[in-house]
Design a protein around this motif. Sequence first.
Motif, short mmCIF file in Angstrom:
data_model
loop_
_atom_site.label_atom_id
_atom_site.label_comp_id
_atom_site.label_asym_id
_atom_site.label_seq_id
_atom_site.Cartn_x
_atom_site.Cartn_y
_atom_site.Cartn_z
N UNK A 143 0.80 -1.23 0.06
CA UNK A 143 0.03 -0.04 -0.06
C UNK A 143 1.03 1.12 0.11
N UNK A 144 1.79 1.09 0.95
CA UNK A 144 2.73 2.59 1.09
C UNK A 144 3.42 2.49 -0.53
N UNK A 145 3.95 1.46 -1.30
CA UNK A 145 4.60 1.57 -2.54
C UNK A 145 3.54 2.27 -3.36
N UNK A 146 2.19 1.58 -3.58
CA UNK A 146 1.25 2.20 -4.44
C UNK A 146 1.10 3.78 -4.08
N UNK A 147 0.98 4.16 -3.08
CA UNK A 147 0.63 5.68 -2.66
C UNK A 147 1.89 6.30 -2.50
N UNK A 173 -5.38 5.06 -7.98
CA UNK A 173 -4.46 4.01 -8.17
C UNK A 173 -5.19 2.55 -7.97
N UNK A 174 -5.73 2.14 -9.12
CA UNK A 174 -6.73 1.08 -9.07
C UNK A 174 -6.03 -0.30 -8.46
N UNK A 175 -4.81 -0.55 -8.59
CA UNK A 175 -4.14 -1.67 -8.05
C UNK A 175 -4.13 -1.60 -6.61
N UNK A 180 -7.35 -3.69 -0.31
CA UNK A 180 -8.22 -2.79 0.43
C UNK A 180 -9.46 -3.65 1.06
N UNK A 181 -9.59 -3.52 2.32
CA UNK A 181 -10.85 -4.43 2.87
C UNK A 181 -11.90 -3.71 2.87
N UNK A 182 -11.82 -2.16 2.90
CA UNK A 182 -13.15 -1.14 2.87
C UNK A 182 -12.55 0.17 2.36
N UNK A 183 -13.32 0.75 1.55
CA UNK A 183 -12.88 2.20 1.10
C UNK A 183 -14.08 2.91 1.16
#
Length: 186
Positions: A143-147, A173-175, A180-183
């Motif tokens: 997650x940190x890498x994607x964001x 960022x679709x990946x 993600x459990x919930x957004x």
Amino acid sequence: MFTIKENVTNEIVINKSKFITLIYKINSVFEVKQILNKIKTQYKDASHYCYAYVINNIKRFNDDKEPNHTAGMPILNVIESKRLNNVLVVVIRYFGGIKLGKNGLVRAYSSSVTNALKDDNIIPYKKVIKKRIVFSYNDIKNVNYILKDNEITYKEYDDNIIYEFEYEENNYPDELDNYVIKKDDV
């Protein structure tokens, strides 16, 4: 639509009156009130604090005791002519003893804003969306890498991890959805 890259301060003198133009990138009406209060404290001896702002579909202006439509409206006209959004423009006037007349005031306030707005500070407006996600501790590195290119505005560590982050409209960022459990939109 466009906005500004960074806040601006500019000063001009017209017939002994000093016009200080302050341009701010803003996101809410609440910010407008905060900025105006700060300005009135910082420039407490000024004669007038005229302003206009545009936030999405909200457009407002104020002549602050100048004759009707001689200050706020000309400021708003410049903002609209440049197609700016999420912008507050305040023009502080220190009266120099020479009356400018209605047409002179309109020209003075318009010129003050036009002088302050440089083309290299005007950028395309991109709507920023804030999102809250919940994910597991096992996925924090991914997650940190994607964001890495997004601003994370909030972090909470509990049973799972909660992040709030910002992204430009149509640039989610679709990946991220793989972790993600919930957004939710914030």
